[in-house]
Design an enzyme around this catalytic site. Sequence first.
Site, mmCIF file in Angstrom:
data_model
loop_
_atom_site.group_PDB
_atom_site.id
_atom_site.type_symbol
_atom_site.label_atom_id
_atom_site.label_comp_id
_atom_site.label_asym_id
_atom_site.label_seq_id
_atom_site.Cartn_x
_atom_site.Cartn_y
_atom_site.Cartn_z
ATOM 1 N N ARG A 1 -14.128 12.805 13.123
ATOM 2 C CA ARG A 1 -14.950 11.629 12.868
ATOM 3 C C ARG A 1 -15.570 11.029 14.115
ATOM 4 N NH1 ARG A 1 -10.968 8.990 8.263
ATOM 5 N NH2 ARG A 1 -11.586 10.488 6.674
ATOM 6 N N HIS B 1 -13.701 1.834 10.172
ATOM 7 C CA HIS B 1 -12.961 2.329 9.022
ATOM 8 C C HIS B 1 -11.453 2.193 9.150
ATOM 9 C CE1 HIS B 1 -12.095 4.730 5.553
ATOM 10 N NE2 HIS B 1 -11.536 5.699 6.236
ATOM 11 N N LEU C 1 -3.284 8.846 4.503
ATOM 12 C CA LEU C 1 -2.442 8.857 3.308
ATOM 13 C C LEU C 1 -1.142 9.578 3.622
ATOM 14 C CD1 LEU C 1 -5.111 9.704 0.578
ATOM 15 C CD2 LEU C 1 -4.464 7.506 1.526
ATOM 16 N N SER D 1 -16.984 9.510 1.227
ATOM 17 C CA SER D 1 -15.865 10.327 1.712
ATOM 18 C C SER D 1 -16.267 11.454 2.654
ATOM 19 C CB SER D 1 -15.155 10.945 0.518
ATOM 20 O OG SER D 1 -14.289 11.969 0.938
ATOM 21 N N GLU E 1 -0.650 2.232 8.586
ATOM 22 C CA GLU E 1 -1.715 1.914 9.541
ATOM 23 C C GLU E 1 -1.326 0.762 10.477
ATOM 24 O OE1 GLU E 1 -5.504 1.221 7.659
ATOM 25 O OE2 GLU E 1 -6.538 0.848 9.550
ATOM 26 N N GLY F 1 0.847 -1.188 0.000
ATOM 27 C CA GLY F 1 0.000 0.000 0.000
ATOM 28 C C GLY F 1 0.883 1.239 0.000
ATOM 29 N N LEU F 2 0.321 2.361 0.413
ATOM 30 C CA LEU F 2 1.095 3.600 0.359
ATOM 31 C C LEU F 2 2.391 3.481 1.136
ATOM 32 C CD1 LEU F 2 -1.700 6.287 0.675
ATOM 33 C CD2 LEU F 2 -0.308 5.752 -1.309
ATOM 34 N N ALA F 3 2.332 2.949 2.350
ATOM 35 C CA ALA F 3 3.541 2.867 3.172
ATOM 36 C C ALA F 3 4.528 1.866 2.571
ATOM 37 C CB ALA F 3 3.183 2.479 4.605
#
Lengths: 646, 258
Positions: free
Chosen positions: A338, A409, A449, A285, A433, A43-45
């Site tokens: 949130r 989430h 992100l 979103s 994460e 993933g991103l990381a």
Amino acid sequence: MNKLNSKIPEGPLAQKWSNYKDHINLVNPANKRKLDIIVVGTGLAGASAAASLGALGFKVKAFCYQDSSRRAHSIAAQGGINASKNYQNDGDSVYRLFYDTIKGGDYRAREANVYRLAEVSGNIIDQSVALGVPFAREYGGLLDNRSFGGAQVSRTFYARGQTGQQLLLGAYSALSRQVKLGNVELFERHEMLDVVLVEGRARGIIARNLVDGNIERYSAHAVILATGGYGNVFFLSTNAMGSNTTAIWKAFKRGALFGNPCFTQIHPTCIPVHGDYQSKLTLMSESLRNDGRIWVPKRKEDVEALRHGKMKPKDISEENRDYYLERRYPAFGNLVPRDVASRAAKERCDAGFGVGETGLAVFLDFAASIKRLGKSTIEERYGNLFQMYYKIVNEDPYENPMMIYPAVHYTMGGLWVDYELQSTIPGLFVAGEANFSDHGANRLGASALMQGLADGYFVLPYTMQNYLADQINVPRFKTDLPEFDAAESAVNAQIQKLMNIKGNKTADHFHKQLGKIMWEYVGMGRNKAGLEKAVEQIRQVKADFWKDLKIPGETTELNPELEKAGRIADFLELGELMAMDALNREESCGGHFREEYQTPEGEAMRNDEKYMYVAAWEFKGENSVPEMHKEALKYESIEVKQRNYK
Amino acid sequence: MNFTLKIWRQKNAKAKGKFVTYKLNDISSNCSFLEMLDILNEQLVLKGDEPVAFDHDCREGICGTCSLYINGHPHGPDTAVTTCQLHMRKFRDGDTIVVEPWRAKPFPVIKDLIVNRNAFDQIIQAGGFISVNTGGIPDANAILIPKEDADYSMDAAACIGCGACVAACKNASAMLFVAAKVSHLALLPQGKAEASDRVQAMVRKMDELGFGNCTNTGACEAECPKQISITNIARMNREFLGAKVGSQKKRVSSGGGF
């Protein structure tokens, strides 16, 4: 002995990262190519770490369970990525992003890490643009921004409603280039099933080739876990179907401490649950809260009339609508963080004002914005989200307000890491994460992100060199060491044990049972009695699982039921630890809401005297109670207050 | 709702496959197509049969993992959705539904409905990137990009790499996939520097992997779940011709592992 040395560098907050970088040990180019690094997760990381370390010259092996590294679940992030560029001239700065993040996390994150995150946030945008990420632009050609929850500035960069996709494809393209250059080797459809320790250091992994079922060994000088969060412990969540805890859970069982497992993010705007066959929940979103207003009817008779189809939402006049976020939090309105927005929705629904078939939904209404800006502007901003909603719910959100409800989430908890993102196992680094590090008890929107890419592009390339600098004389590892034999045997034994149960229920059956318990007792509202019940019930499900599970097929072929079963076995253990952690923390903070601890207005009430620490749990053996270690949190640059979004 | 399903079953890459018929009753019209398959699989497992293997992950239409050729259409009869977003209300009660894997030589079947799409990754690895290392990058606002260019680039960049375009094409051409990446990068000033090398390298790899030619039938665009336009193919052809075939420079690897 305290196991937790956070290794926060000396000096004033704003200079810590520079000081650190100025004084670390480096590895020269000729030595870099003698050193191997395993990255689990793309993933991103993971992708940004693998690409950046490959570009430095290290030899990287990257693993993912998906069929392509481009498909990791970062791809589903919609709204945006924060960065303290202050392009809007609206008062943003590194300090303000740092401050908002600490406050948003309800003062349960480590100051030095969060400051570093805010500091490198701008570089992420530069890097991503250079890689070709088509961020939204103004007509003059400059980058555009939008607002997200918990901030009073516009610092969120976005690519329509597909920001995660574009950022991931950017990192994936950098990764692909390193594959071409021969610095990174990719292993798709491979799932890590254990980490291998040699003389106390992480030196490799055991992975199952998901196509042919082979159990394979891989060695390296250091291992990075970037395997994402564990929200699927709730069965229904916005995570991908395959997202799981297995990699970090196996590392936990090998000695890595697990930080704040109970810190879970319930996202306020998801499409509500509609049937018991449902397999996952879809996020709408947070960016929608820029232009959408959240409300429920003020009068119970309107709730009834809506449910029986005698009335449409637009028939309810303004004075009979309760815009409860704007009412309770005038300063932040619909853009409260949130955790606050989720609890407020639950409060209205619990009080009987929820809408939809089940009464577990609230309206997210764009009528006012469509009137003010025109339909085409709304379409340009959120078109793909509106389309997604329409396809799932079969109702046009341009005409009727969306119906939304909170859903699991993100998990702020994860493996404990120090300032260098190293776990308590030397040589085992954890990014994105999967670690616990930067979001405290609640993550702000558009910050996941940011953290994933900060860890991968700008933190690990430095901290791993510091670790590897004294490893240059350690030759490449062979995988015939006894440690690899033992780990592989253990993996095979677990697979055989699962296959041999030969019971009568599917893996999903147990997963759903676990999910129900977690949502009921370890979800949005938690209390002592419920959590104790959860521990008891989870143990029962676990016992049933090991008695009555049924897995068809063979171990030596592609076998999705076997994959699921292995993941659920770990979720069952993790669920219990989450409940224990939530029991221990007798306070409310961020996403962790203990019903016993709230202010008269129903806000989270922290207990800083007793709980201003990270709870890091140590595995003590099967069927033994894990031991909790505390990392005290010290706030030197920020005044600790009750969070106030009024 | 009740359905008759004809599903392609194939034990592994080497085995011979065949259609197997299943009856499935009492399915909610709000059920997604993959949730319908989940229900079927639950029943199969409880009977002691092997479940139908299919690729899926995010189940919200963005990861590009899910595939399935349903009643002759990649991702089924609905427009602009992936299979995971397809709902049973798009079918009629009593329908017979035929489910196959992507059929294309460069996408060999792994098991049942799962194919190997590694060829797409290989095409990207051949040149679908901008050659920059991490760090040392000028400020993001140092490059001005007209909004229109950024928007067109984003239109192309929205490709999820699912392979529906290949499955839809009678020639199993990957032109739309390759064109989307070429366009995404060629439309941005950052991507222009190596645009000529990129298009040549990607097209060469595409041909090498056995994807077919484009004969402009437009099936790819019609079936693309992200509605990627075939104008991208025209753009790629312009890029390709402009690149003077064979002019690709031999590269000395820059950065990393030198």
